[in-house]
Design a protein around this motif. Structure first.
Motif, mmCIF file in Angstrom:
data_model
loop_
_atom_site.group_PDB
_atom_site.id
_atom_site.type_symbol
_atom_site.label_atom_id
_atom_site.label_comp_id
_atom_site.label_asym_id
_atom_site.label_seq_id
_atom_site.Cartn_x
_atom_site.Cartn_y
_atom_site.Cartn_z
ATOM 1 N N LEU A 168 0.828 -1.207 0.000
ATOM 2 C CA LEU A 168 0.000 0.000 0.000
ATOM 3 C C LEU A 168 0.864 1.259 0.000
ATOM 4 C CD1 LEU A 168 -2.767 -1.129 2.524
ATOM 5 C CD2 LEU A 168 -2.932 -1.013 0.035
ATOM 6 N N ASP A 169 1.980 1.199 0.702
ATOM 7 C CA ASP A 169 2.894 2.350 0.723
ATOM 8 C C ASP A 169 3.513 2.613 -0.648
ATOM 9 O OD1 ASP A 169 2.449 2.868 3.396
ATOM 10 O OD2 ASP A 169 4.206 1.743 4.089
ATOM 11 N N SER A 170 3.569 1.588 -1.491
ATOM 12 C CA SER A 170 4.172 1.750 -2.820
ATOM 13 C C SER A 170 3.214 2.395 -3.820
ATOM 14 C CB SER A 170 4.615 0.383 -3.358
ATOM 15 O OG SER A 170 3.492 -0.406 -3.755
ATOM 16 N N LEU A 171 1.936 2.499 -3.458
ATOM 17 C CA LEU A 171 0.956 3.089 -4.363
ATOM 18 C C LEU A 171 1.065 4.616 -4.357
ATOM 19 C CD1 LEU A 171 -2.165 0.934 -3.365
ATOM 20 C CD2 LEU A 171 -0.708 0.627 -5.382
ATOM 21 N N PRO A 172 0.651 5.269 -5.429
ATOM 22 C CA PRO A 172 0.611 6.736 -5.409
ATOM 23 C C PRO A 172 -0.251 7.230 -4.249
ATOM 24 C CG PRO A 172 0.267 5.902 -7.637
ATOM 25 C CD PRO A 172 0.234 4.709 -6.730
ATOM 26 N N THR A 173 0.104 8.362 -3.677
ATOM 27 C CA THR A 173 -0.585 8.845 -2.475
ATOM 28 C C THR A 173 -2.071 9.098 -2.718
ATOM 29 O OG1 THR A 173 0.110 11.105 -3.050
ATOM 30 C CG2 THR A 173 1.488 9.874 -1.482
ATOM 31 N N ASN A 202 -9.901 -9.706 8.007
ATOM 32 C CA ASN A 202 -10.013 -11.004 8.663
ATOM 33 C C ASN A 202 -11.443 -11.268 9.141
ATOM 34 O OD1 ASN A 202 -9.934 -12.256 11.678
ATOM 35 N ND2 ASN A 202 -8.474 -13.314 10.355
ATOM 36 N N GLU A 203 -11.836 -12.552 9.146
ATOM 37 C CA GLU A 203 -13.204 -12.930 9.499
ATOM 38 C C GLU A 203 -13.614 -12.452 10.889
ATOM 39 O OE1 GLU A 203 -11.844 -16.099 6.536
ATOM 40 O OE2 GLU A 203 -10.928 -14.882 8.117
ATOM 41 N N GLY A 204 -12.697 -12.488 11.852
ATOM 42 C CA GLY A 204 -13.054 -12.116 13.212
ATOM 43 C C GLY A 204 -12.642 -10.712 13.608
ATOM 44 N N ASN A 205 -11.500 -10.265 13.107
ATOM 45 C CA ASN A 205 -10.926 -8.994 13.555
ATOM 46 C C ASN A 205 -11.009 -7.863 12.542
ATOM 47 O OD1 ASN A 205 -10.056 -10.237 16.010
ATOM 48 N ND2 ASN A 205 -8.333 -11.132 14.889
ATOM 49 N N GLY A 206 -11.460 -8.163 11.345
ATOM 50 C CA GLY A 206 -11.558 -7.123 10.329
ATOM 51 C C GLY A 206 -10.194 -6.722 9.801
ATOM 52 N N ILE A 207 -10.089 -5.490 9.346
ATOM 53 C CA ILE A 207 -8.843 -4.981 8.777
ATOM 54 C C ILE A 207 -7.870 -4.636 9.907
ATOM 55 C CG2 ILE A 207 -7.835 -3.134 7.377
ATOM 56 C CD1 ILE A 207 -10.511 -2.943 5.917
ATOM 57 N N SER A 208 -6.634 -5.062 9.774
ATOM 58 C CA SER A 208 -5.635 -4.816 10.812
ATOM 59 C C SER A 208 -5.334 -3.324 10.931
ATOM 60 C CB SER A 208 -4.343 -5.580 10.491
ATOM 61 O OG SER A 208 -3.763 -5.082 9.299
ATOM 62 N N GLU A 209 -4.806 -2.945 12.081
ATOM 63 C CA GLU A 209 -4.506 -1.527 12.329
ATOM 64 C C GLU A 209 -3.507 -0.985 11.320
ATOM 65 O OE1 GLU A 209 -4.728 2.209 13.718
ATOM 66 O OE2 GLU A 209 -6.030 0.518 14.260
ATOM 67 N N ALA A 210 -2.489 -1.768 11.012
ATOM 68 C CA ALA A 210 -1.461 -1.295 10.077
ATOM 69 C C ALA A 210 -2.050 -1.003 8.699
ATOM 70 C CB ALA A 210 -0.352 -2.346 9.958
ATOM 71 N N VAL A 211 -2.989 -1.833 8.262
ATOM 72 C CA VAL A 211 -3.614 -1.609 6.957
ATOM 73 C C VAL A 211 -4.676 -0.524 7.053
ATOM 74 C CG1 VAL A 211 -5.031 -2.691 5.143
ATOM 75 C CG2 VAL A 211 -3.102 -3.946 6.143
ATOM 76 N N ARG A 212 -5.403 -0.493 8.170
ATOM 77 C CA ARG A 212 -6.456 0.516 8.353
ATOM 78 C C ARG A 212 -5.882 1.929 8.245
ATOM 79 N NH1 ARG A 212 -8.242 -0.824 13.309
ATOM 80 N NH2 ARG A 212 -9.637 -2.412 12.456
ATOM 81 N N GLN A 213 -4.674 2.125 8.751
ATOM 82 C CA GLN A 213 -4.038 3.444 8.687
ATOM 83 C C GLN A 213 -3.764 3.890 7.253
ATOM 84 O OE1 GLN A 213 -0.507 3.155 11.073
ATOM 85 N NE2 GLN A 213 -1.629 2.967 13.007
ATOM 86 N N ARG A 214 -3.732 2.937 6.336
ATOM 87 C CA ARG A 214 -3.415 3.241 4.940
ATOM 88 C C ARG A 214 -4.660 3.292 4.049
ATOM 89 N NH1 ARG A 214 0.721 0.922 7.615
ATOM 90 N NH2 ARG A 214 2.869 1.413 6.954
ATOM 91 N N VAL A 215 -5.821 3.044 4.643
ATOM 92 C CA VAL A 215 -7.083 3.173 3.905
ATOM 93 C C VAL A 215 -7.446 4.654 3.830
ATOM 94 C CG1 VAL A 215 -9.572 2.722 4.014
ATOM 95 C CG2 VAL A 215 -7.941 0.879 4.515
ATOM 96 N N ASN A 216 -7.676 5.156 2.629
ATOM 97 C CA ASN A 216 -8.019 6.580 2.500
ATOM 98 C C ASN A 216 -9.486 6.827 2.127
ATOM 99 O OD1 ASN A 216 -8.008 6.051 -0.340
ATOM 100 N ND2 ASN A 216 -5.836 6.595 -0.473
ATOM 101 N N ARG A 217 -10.261 5.749 1.952
ATOM 102 C CA ARG A 217 -11.697 5.876 1.673
ATOM 103 C C ARG A 217 -12.432 4.774 2.423
ATOM 104 N NH1 ARG A 217 -12.109 8.248 -4.488
ATOM 105 N NH2 ARG A 217 -10.100 9.324 -4.438
ATOM 106 N N ARG A 218 -13.133 5.186 3.480
ATOM 107 C CA ARG A 218 -13.778 4.220 4.369
ATOM 108 C C ARG A 218 -15.231 4.011 3.962
ATOM 109 N NH1 ARG A 218 -11.354 4.201 10.140
ATOM 110 N NH2 ARG A 218 -9.165 4.633 9.678
ATOM 111 N N LEU A 219 -15.620 2.741 3.862
ATOM 112 C CA LEU A 219 -16.965 2.388 3.442
ATOM 113 C C LEU A 219 -17.654 1.546 4.511
ATOM 114 C CD1 LEU A 219 -16.247 1.295 -0.239
ATOM 115 C CD2 LEU A 219 -17.115 3.513 0.531
ATOM 116 N N LEU A 220 -18.959 1.668 4.569
ATOM 117 C CA LEU A 220 -19.785 0.877 5.472
ATOM 118 C C LEU A 220 -20.926 0.256 4.677
ATOM 119 C CD1 LEU A 220 -20.814 0.047 8.368
ATOM 120 C CD2 LEU A 220 -22.155 2.167 8.312
#
Length: 249
Positions: A168-173, A202-220
């Motif tokens: 994710l860090d390798s993607l354009p900002t 993940n099935e029980g814990n969802g998106i990990s904190e490290a990946v969540r910090q790199r999400v720039n568009r949050r959906l529900l």
């Protein structure tokens, strides 16, 4: 007639360490093997005489030296399935790289259930998504249970394992990285792009904190129940809903 050593060799491919060492995976059934034969050269095929007779059109792959004729009983001894279907094949594990940016892709963060991964691969195939980027702790896509659950779609989807935060860090900002999160915005009212990365957790814990910090568009994905309802959706179902909404736009 197949030997005990051949049976032992195939059965050992249920284990990831053995698959990695040999560079091979197992595919079973007329649909899965047939789809894979359209893209990959097999290492070996074990098939009933009926399957061999019905599939002579695969002669363009020069399979004659790869095919071993087996009885139904021998196929049951090889198979990981309760009711094997005419053919079991060994294929080399492909070395896949992501397609170029500019399309819609899926990222999986710690998905553990083989059935879920297999279903997500089928969903990606259905919605024309070529790439699935998997975290290193996501279940192995070449597990026989995953391969079977894809029902042949694994032949048409690129599956890449990598360090997901680093990827994710390798993607354009400004590249859209979507994540399905409880604090996200209603997916049915948000503007969605034609390109981007959909992250499923993940099935029980969802998106990990490290990946969540790199999400720039949050959906529900909202629920529509007035009272008590399910705690969450199965990750494969949530993936299907999300991909459908992207393609609907």
């Amino acid at each position: 007639m197949i030997s005990k050593n051949q049976i032992k060799y195939v059965r050992q491919l249920e284990q990831k360490k053995f698959r990695n060492r040999e560079g091979l995976f197992v595919a079973e059934g007329t649909k899965v093997v047939g789809d894979l034969l359209k893209r990959y050269q097999p290492h070996a095929i074990f098939a009933t005489p009926a399957w061999i007779a019905e599939n002579s059109h695969f002669s363009i792959f020069n399979l004659q030296s790869s095919i071993t004729s087996v009885t139904d009983d021998e196929l049951r001894r090889l198979s990981f399935q309760q009711h094997p279907q005419q053919v079991l094949a060994l294929f080399p594990i492909p070395n896949m790289v992501p397609s170029k940016l500019g399309s819609l892709s899926i990222a999986l963060d710690g998905v553990q259930d083989p059935g879920n991964l297999g279903t997500i691969i089928r969903i990606a195939d259905w919605f024309g998504i070529s790439d699935i980027i998997c975290s290193e702790d996501t279940v192995d896509a070449w597990n026989p249970k995953v391969v079977q659950a894809t029902m042949g779609s694994i032949a048409r989807v690129n599956i890449i394992y990598t360090n997901l935060p680093s990827f994710l860090d390798s993607l354009p900002t400004d590249f859209p990285v979507y994540g399905t999160l409880l604090d996200g915005e209603n997916i049915y009212t948000q503007q969605l792009t034609k390109e981007g990365l959909i992250v499923m957790g993940n099935e029980g814990n969802g998106i990990s904190e490290a990946v969540r910090q790199r999400v720039n568009r949050r959906l529900l994905i909202p629920d529509f129940h007035d009272g008590e309802t399910a705690d969450s959706l199965n990750v494969a179902i949530a993936t299907a809903i999300t991909c459908s909404e992207f393609r609907r736009r």
